[in-house]
Design an enzyme around this catalytic site. Structure first.
Site, PDB file in Angstrom:
ATOM      1  N   ASP A   1      -0.593   4.957   8.679  1.00  0.00           N
ATOM      2  CA  ASP A   1      -0.950   4.356   9.966  1.00  0.00           C
ATOM      3  C   ASP A   1      -0.483   5.213  11.143  1.00  0.00           C
ATOM      4  OD1 ASP A   1      -2.332   2.250   8.962  1.00  0.00           O
ATOM      5  OD2 ASP A   1      -0.896   0.697   9.528  1.00  0.00           O
TER       6      ASP A   1
ATOM      7  N   SER B   1       2.387  -3.557  -3.705  1.00  0.00           N
ATOM      8  CA  SER B   1       3.385  -4.215  -2.902  1.00  0.00           C
ATOM      9  C   SER B   1       4.198  -3.263  -2.040  1.00  0.00           C
ATOM     10  CB  SER B   1       4.296  -5.017  -3.819  1.00  0.00           C
ATOM     11  OG  SER B   1       5.040  -5.924  -3.083  1.00  0.00           O
TER      12      SER B   1
ATOM     13  N   LYS C   1      -1.713  -5.784  -3.126  1.00  0.00           N
ATOM     14  CA  LYS C   1      -0.873  -6.979  -3.075  1.00  0.00           C
ATOM     15  C   LYS C   1      -0.259  -7.095  -1.696  1.00  0.00           C
ATOM     16  CE  LYS C   1       2.926  -9.512  -4.946  1.00  0.00           C
ATOM     17  NZ  LYS C   1       3.406  -9.885  -3.619  1.00  0.00           N
TER      18      LYS C   1
END
Length: 517
Positions: free
Chosen positions: A344, A333, A358
């Site tokens: 990223d 999460s 998740k």
């Protein structure tokens, strides 16, 4: 003994192997809440009858009412024992939610919801452990034991699986929050009797643990080899941002050249906390996934109508040194939000094993009569738009955690310590052994924070979430300056400086190479 051993071997080999492939939480999880653990306060009006123009797949309420009356007639005529009408009604609602086939969408009775949202006060205390739920098997286990706490003193170990708490048999359908808030936590000075299955010795251990007020920092840090900062984050709580920033600033003052962030065993937490920490790490004006104003995107959410929220960098601060993030199958999460955003933007490399996966959000919806439902309402996405749900983040450098021979011996002696703590052995035969359920992989969480829905801290203090995977507040102020290691789901985690940790060593190796280059 032999049959019991075979049973647990079958459950653990078949289920936990799947979990470690990236579908395990806890978790402790519990998980946590979506972006910010905010709870929707709109009162839902419950209406009777079939809705006009019901969509495809909707419940035929006329059929439900007719069949329910028929079953009630049969119960009244033939059922042998006294029935509890209120309990029957509550389980109708629970069954309705269970029919969604989503382990994170559940119904809470008035009592359960009250306990769930209750802010723990000084008279309610914990035992000093983080708990997670494997959403594949339904088993609830210890994800981390904090040093010097009642759990540690009683002999609890990472990987111990809950079998019984006092008189409550812990079944695979038991809600993690209900177990922790109604049964493990309690008044200071009272004790809770735990019966746990310990996979490392393939036997049961029993112990009495005395509850007390415990403050455990969510952030621990140290300097490795004089130039490489190490920060371990156990969960993303309300106080974690402050602790994290204090740790980074202290390490920078000591001349830190590279930073190793340990998210192993971190089930998630409050999304707003993860967002704030990412914002602190990243420059505001990274162009790759920026909006029209040039702000770097951190994370976005989208519901079934493709509506949602976007979170951007805006604090004007960044940490411009090489970063490595340690992850494993219990990193879930909010942990995945943090790790995914840094990678990223090419601001960090991930080392370890594939994360839990998740990528969904749960929302708490009060029903107006004191009860409530928790419903999965949205996906969340990394800055690049990647939906990691059920997939997880694959590390840049994959390395599984290796349990040393000394740690295996320590697990076995830990069993003896647990038995000695209350004079009870761990080999008593359980009344009825439960088959592990195989449910769809997913995680828990509260509204709006993709927190991980699987890990729950039971350390006492103030509950930061009141939701599955709710991470309880674990202390205020700056993080502790120590030498921790992230907890490993289902296995002993290194706790001492002299215990080898091959993932940590690999992370430092990768970090050094990044600094040199």
């Amino acid at each position: 003994m032999e049959s019991r051993s075979r049973f647990w071997k079958g459950v653990l080999v078949g289920a936990l192997v799947t979990a470690f492939a990236g579908l395990l939480i806890v978790g402790m999880s519990a998980g946590i809440f979506l972006v910010g653990r905010s709870v929707i306060q709109d009162q839902i009006q419950v209406q009777s009858g079939s809705p006009a123009g019901a969509e495809e797949g909707a419940v035929d309420w006329g059929q439900v009412e007719a069949k329910s009356r028929r079953i009630q007639t049969i119960i009244q005529r033939y059922f042998l024992f006294e029935k509890d009408g209120k309990n029957m009604e509550e389980f109708i609602y629970k069954g309705l939610m269970a029919g969604l086939d989503d382990p994170y969408s559940v119904y809470y009775t008035q009592e359960e919801f009250t306990d769930l949202m209750e802010e723990t006060t000084g008279e309610y205390c914990g035992i000093g452990a983080m708990v997670s739920k494997n959403m594949v098997t339904g088993m609830i286990s210890i994800a981390k034991v904090f040093k010097g706490t009642p759990a540690d003193e009683a002999g609890l170990r990472v990987g111990d699986i809950f079998y019984q708490v006092d008189d409550l048999e812990v079944t695979t359908d038991l809600d993690l929050d209900i177990l922790v808030k109604q049964h493990v936590k309690g008044e200071e000075g009272t004790s809770v009797h735990l019966k746990m299955f310990r996979p490392s010795v393939e036997d049961y251990v029993e112990m009495d643990v005395v509850r007390r007020q415990i403050e455990v920092p969510t952030v621990e840090y140290s300097m490795k080899e004089e130039a490489y900062g190490y920060i371990s984050i156990s969960q993303f709580d309300d106080v974690t941002t402050e602790q994290f920033i204090a740790a980074v600033e202290d390490l920078e003052e000591q001349g830190m050249k590279g930073l190793l962030i340990d998210l192993r065993g971190n089930p998630g937490g409050v999304l707003d906390t993860a967002v704030a920490m990412i914002d602190y790490m990243l420059p505001d004006d990274l162009p790759r996934y920026a909006d029209e104003e040039g702000r770097a995107l951190i994370v976005s959410t989208a519901d079934k109508d493709e509506q949602g929220e976007k979170y951007y960098c805006q604090d004007g601060h960044s940490v411009d040194i090489p970063v490595v993030v340690l992850v494993d199958g219990n990193s879930a999460s909010a942990s995945e939000v943090f790790a995914g955003a840094l990678r990223d933007y090419d601001r960090a490399k991930l080392v370890g094993t594939t994360t839990f996966g998740k990528g969904i959000v749960q929302t708490l919806l009060p029903l107006g009569d004191g009860s409530a439902v928790k419903l999965t309402t949205a996906h969340y996405y990394s800055p690049s738009g990647f939906d990691l749900h059920g997939i997880g983040l694959e590390p840049d450098v994959e390395i599984a955690y290796e349990v040393s021979h000394d740690q295996e011996k320590e697990a076995a002696t830990g069993k003896d310590a647990a038995e000695a703590s209350d004079g009870k052995g761990g080999a008593s035969t359980p009344g009825k052994e439960k088959e592990a359920e195989t449910t769809a992989p997913e995680e828990g969480a509260g509204t709006s924070a993709p927190g991980d829905g699987s890990g729950t801290s039971i350390s006492g203090g103030t509950d930061s979430e009141g939701e599955a995977s709710d991470s309880s507040r674990a202390g205020d102020g700056a993080g502790a300056k120590t030498e921790p290691s992230g907890s490993q789901g289902g296995q002993e985690s290194p706790e001492e400086d002299d215990v080898p940790d091959n993932q940590l060593e690999k992370g430092l190796e990768v970090l050094k190479e990044m600094v040199r280059s």
